[in-house]
Design a protein around this motif. Structure first.
Motif: not given
Length: 231
Positions: A11-24
């Motif tokens: 869950m933590v990995h998914g939350a961080q990854l989605t934020q990074v990809r959205l910002c990118q």
């Protein structure tokens, strides 16, 4: 994380990854993951709030508006008082602002205002100073002087604390509000700083909205537009 017996690792990995990809600017790659997270974590409103905000950044405002409308129907009472409460409030504020839902904005402003001086963090991912979201909400409600106060404090805080992503979001929020108020020169000043930060750090989701304001020429008869905001 799994090998270390950490039950929240995925869950933590998914939350961080989605934020990074959205910002990118790569939100399309992770939006399905967000949708799955909502389905799998029905008792965690922060996921639905994150999905609504994600839809907004992808231009899917009707879907975001429906989520915000449903969450606001009970005054956001389903958001628990836990370590992700502030994240949920911030993400719903983002979505309410971008969809122009004034009723939801008023509710969220009241819920967030006592925590204006707090940095929003859930133990894994940070979202910056609460004042950024209070600024977005105040702008949505037409409270221009309050919006100016919140954005000014948020921008200075994020700049001095070396939080460039949060600074870029604060400057963009201020710029877009100034555009809607017809203060085009001030808007371009805030947008130029947004653009500088976005190009330096790779915030592709923010860059085009800032660039549209910087490149606008209201004196030529076309007012600057606010891409993605309440369109």
């Amino acid at each position: 994380g799994n090998e270390a017996a950490q039950p929240d690792a995925i869950m933590v990995h998914g939350a961080q990854l989605t934020q990074v990809r959205l910002c990118q600017g790569r939100g399309e790659e992770v939006i399905a993951t967000l949708e799955q997270a909502v389905a799998a974590n029905a008792r965690t409103p922060a996921w639905r709030a994150g999905l609504a905000a994600g839809y907004c950044w992808l231009g899917r405002h009707a879907e975001a508006a429906a989520i915000v409308e449903e969450a606001a129907s009970d005054g956001f009472d389903d958001i628990p008082w836990d370590h992700v409460r502030m994240v949920a409030l911030a993400l719903y504020s983002e979505a309410a602002s971008q969809t122009g839902n004034a009723d939801a904005a008023a509710l969220l402003y009241e819920l967030l205002e006592p925590w204006a001086g707090q940095v929003i963090w859930n133990g894994a991912t940070g979202y910056g100073l609460s004042r950024t979201y209070l600024g977005l909400l105040a702008a949505t409600l037409g409270w221009n002087s309050r919006a100016d106060e919140h954005f000014a404090i948020a921008c200075e805080f994020h700049e001095t604390k070396d939080m460039p992503l949060c600074a870029a979001r604060s400057h963009l929020g201020w710029a877009e509000n100034l555009v809607l108020r017809g203060e085009h020169e001030r808007a371009r000043g805030e947008a130029r700083r947004t653009l500088e930060l976005s190009r330096k750090h790779g915030y592709a989701v923010i860059e085009p909205r800032a660039n549209a304001i910087v490149q606008s020429h209201s004196s030529a008869g076309t007012d600057p537009q606010v891409p993605g905001a309440r369109d």
